[in-house]
Scaffold this motif. Structure first.
Motif, mmCIF file in Angstrom:
data_model
loop_
_atom_site.group_PDB
_atom_site.id
_atom_site.type_symbol
_atom_site.label_atom_id
_atom_site.label_comp_id
_atom_site.label_asym_id
_atom_site.label_seq_id
_atom_site.Cartn_x
_atom_site.Cartn_y
_atom_site.Cartn_z
ATOM 1 N N ASN A 1 0.661 -1.095 -0.089
ATOM 2 C CA ASN A 1 0.058 -0.129 -0.114
ATOM 3 C C ASN A 1 0.798 1.377 -0.071
ATOM 4 O O ASN A 1 0.464 2.346 -0.705
ATOM 5 N N ILE B 1 -1.302 -0.677 -5.126
ATOM 6 C CA ILE B 1 -2.617 -0.950 -5.034
ATOM 7 C C ILE B 1 -3.523 -0.145 -6.100
ATOM 8 O O ILE B 1 -4.155 -0.445 -6.877
ATOM 9 N N ARG B 2 -2.994 1.326 -5.908
ATOM 10 C CA ARG B 2 -3.449 2.349 -6.632
ATOM 11 C C ARG B 2 -3.471 1.950 -8.032
ATOM 12 O O ARG B 2 -4.260 2.335 -9.026
ATOM 13 N N VAL C 1 -5.145 -1.082 -9.465
ATOM 14 C CA VAL C 1 -6.514 -0.751 -9.892
ATOM 15 C C VAL C 1 -6.807 0.095 -10.995
ATOM 16 O O VAL C 1 -7.661 0.134 -12.128
ATOM 17 N N ASN C 2 -5.931 1.149 -11.144
ATOM 18 C CA ASN C 2 -6.043 2.141 -12.226
ATOM 19 C C ASN C 2 -5.637 1.283 -13.570
ATOM 20 O O ASN C 2 -6.407 1.675 -14.506
ATOM 21 N N LEU D 1 -12.122 -6.016 -11.866
ATOM 22 C CA LEU D 1 -11.957 -5.529 -10.441
ATOM 23 C C LEU D 1 -12.114 -6.509 -9.396
ATOM 24 O O LEU D 1 -11.564 -6.597 -8.497
ATOM 25 N N ILE E 1 -9.434 -7.891 -6.709
ATOM 26 C CA ILE E 1 -9.388 -7.600 -5.353
ATOM 27 C C ILE E 1 -9.810 -8.745 -4.425
ATOM 28 O O ILE E 1 -9.491 -9.036 -3.507
ATOM 29 N N SER F 1 -8.738 1.699 -3.673
ATOM 30 C CA SER F 1 -9.484 1.294 -4.740
ATOM 31 C C SER F 1 -10.834 2.113 -5.196
ATOM 32 O O SER F 1 -11.046 2.376 -6.437
ATOM 33 N N ALA G 1 -12.473 3.477 -8.615
ATOM 34 C CA ALA G 1 -13.732 2.759 -9.403
ATOM 35 C C ALA G 1 -14.612 3.871 -9.623
ATOM 36 O O ALA G 1 -15.449 3.739 -10.636
ATOM 37 N N MET H 1 -17.317 -4.348 -5.955
ATOM 38 C CA MET H 1 -16.471 -3.906 -4.777
ATOM 39 C C MET H 1 -16.915 -4.527 -3.527
ATOM 40 O O MET H 1 -16.195 -5.281 -3.066
ATOM 41 N N THR I 1 -5.625 9.064 -5.045
ATOM 42 C CA THR I 1 -6.950 8.956 -6.125
ATOM 43 C C THR I 1 -6.782 10.247 -6.779
ATOM 44 O O THR I 1 -6.386 11.501 -6.446
#
Length: 491
Positions: free
Chosen positions: A80, A85-86, A89-90, A105, A109, A125, A129, A148, A259
């Motif tokens: 993290n 993680i960011r 997901v992106n 996704l 996850i 995330s 999202a 999610m 984000t």
């Protein structure tokens, strides 16, 4: 003591634990241990045997999963801190088209990211999202929120190294490699089928955009840029999450969570270019993936009858996850520096402490339940190959979760009740673990922190969250039970 007395006393103790947690607001750990003590004394174990059994139960489950939970949480905390993680997901949101994004996704996850502490994973995330949701059409928020919710909750109880999954494996004596393989077999169809069912319902009248999600202000700002996405209603629920998030002028990130919701178009492009210059995601995740591959390989070779001291050592979960942790630490020091890694480790120890104590308390109660003779009583009513134990453990976990609101507590308590039965009737304990995990998913509601985080961070109303989270995860609970029963036909 008569069978009906043991059953009645055990039921009364479980109800008492629920009331202590819900009504008296006593800490779950204290409530579980107190319940274990009362149960032991009431069923005739005596003071000495009761306390010794409770402590032994705590120690046994710590022996099985204590270090595993610690390694997993520390690894997730470091990942993290690296921003992996960011970025992952992106990347998923970029690669997959609108129809595939919720599934991609959700599966990522629910399976690959379960070493990440749930709240951290959600906070990292959810904004990404939400940023992608408009590209999915009118019901984008509903689809992303549902995906999610299902994947986050399923991963905790069905997939290694989810903390509740490892606790269930330790409690029921299931080898972690075996738990990972069969958990993967169950969780993949569960996530895919559940998301598909919910998307079908969303398109057929389940979701009302005006009532189930909060309005989003996308009008241009006075500065000439595109305004940040935020809730017009502000903090309407008093949970502290509403209203527009403050933007850091230094890096353009919102709320410190990495984000890019609310960035100006040119700033988004700059950040994306910067990310491309960073080290590859594969490098960041490679140590964790290596650990999971080692565990799975050992389990597969063991089931195939292939044994070797070297294989047994490196595929042992505690060694494999330690290798993953050391590798993740080394890569992180190379990419973000030692100071930030040390900070992540401190945060990880803070998170893992409460998880370990709660898991141990659940082990104490389970040990006293087993010593009380509950296994002999229940064993008379179940037969080998019967689905009754799976339905029973699922129902108990579901009822406990509705009452207590904790996935981990309900899963561990339900599994502990039926743990003595598995050996007597020849039922594979992994099936009980999966059924208990499935039951604990039923009806995630307002007592859950996940519920309110999903509500606030994905721009839903409470009514909408009851649909995407409560209904969505309940559908997953039933689907997971069905998948577990089908798996039981082959074990």
């Amino acid at each position: 003591m008569a069978d009906w007395q043991i059953l009645s006393i055990t039921a009364a103790v479980i109800v008492g634990i629920v009331l202590m947690i819900v009504k008296l607001r006593i800490n779950p750990v204290v409530s579980l241990v107190a319940g274990a003590m009362v149960l032991g004394l009431a069923t005739g174990l005596g003071p000495v045997e009761t306390t010794e059994t409770a402590m032994q139960g705590f120690g046994d489950i710590m022996f099985e999963v204590g270090l595993l939970i610690a390694w997993g949480v520390l690894m997730g905390s470091i990942l993290n801190e690296t921003g992996a993680i960011r970025r992952l997901v992106n990347a998923l949101l970029k690669i997959f088209g609108p129809r595939g994004v919720p599934y991609a996704l959700g599966l990522t996850i629910g399976t690959a990211l379960q070493s990440i502490f749930l709240d951290v994973l959600l906070v990292m995330s959810a904004p990404l999202a939400r940023r992608m949701a408009p590209h999915l059409g009118k019901f984008g928020i509903a689809k992303m929120a549902t995906a999610m919710a299902i994947s986050l909750e399923c991963g905790i109880v069905l997939m290694v190294p989810g903390v509740a999954t490892m606790a269930l494996a330790g409690l029921l004596g299931v080898p972690l490699g075996k738990m990972m393989i069969f958990g993967f077999i169950v969780i993949v169809p569960t996530i895919v089928i559940s998301i598909a069912i919910m998307n079908f319902l969303i398109h057929r009248g389940l979701w009302n955009v005006d009532l189930d999600q909060q309005p989003i202000d996308d009008e241009p700002t006075d500065s000439g840029g595109t305004g940040a996405l935020h809730d017009n209603n502000g903090d309407t629920d008093g949970d502290g999450f509403g209203g527009p998030a403050p933007v850091d002028p230094e890096d353009g990130l919102v709320d410190g969570h990495g984000t890019r919701v609310g960035l100006l178009p040119h700033r988004v492009h700059e950040v994306e270019e910067a990310e491309e210059k960073q080290h590859s995601l594969f490098l960041l995740f490679a140590p964790m993936l290596l650990a999971l591959v080692l565990i799975a390989t050992g389990a597969i070779l063991e089931m195939a009858g292939v044994t070797h001291p070297v294989i047994e050592f490196f595929s042992a979960p505690v060694v494999a996850l330690l290798i993953g942790l050391l590798g993740t630490s080394y890569v992180a020091r190379y990419t973000i520096g030692g100071e930030r890694v040390e900070k992540a480790v401190v945060d990880g120890f803070r998170e893992s402490g409460q998880i370990l104590i709660l898991t141990g308390a659940g082990g104490s109660l389970a040990a006293v339940i087993a010593a009380s003779g509950m296994g002999d009583v229940l064993g008379q009513y179940f037969t080998a190959g019967s689905f009754a134990p799976l339905l029973t453990v699922w129902a108990i976990a579901a009822l406990l979760h509705i009452a207590v609101g904790s996935v981990t507590i309900s899963a561990i308590t339900a599994a502990g009740l039926l743990a003595p039965v598995a050996g007597q009737i020849g039922l594979d304990p992994v099936l009980l673990a999966l059924a208990a995990g499935a039951g604990s998913l039923f009806m995630v509601h307002v007592t859950s922190n996940t519920f309110w985080l999903l509500q606030s961070m994905l721009g839903q109303t409470t009514r909408g969250t009851l649909k995407s989270c409560s209904l969505g995860v309940s559908v997953a609970s039933v689907v997971a039970l069905g998948c577990t029963m089908i798996l039981g036909l082959f074990l």
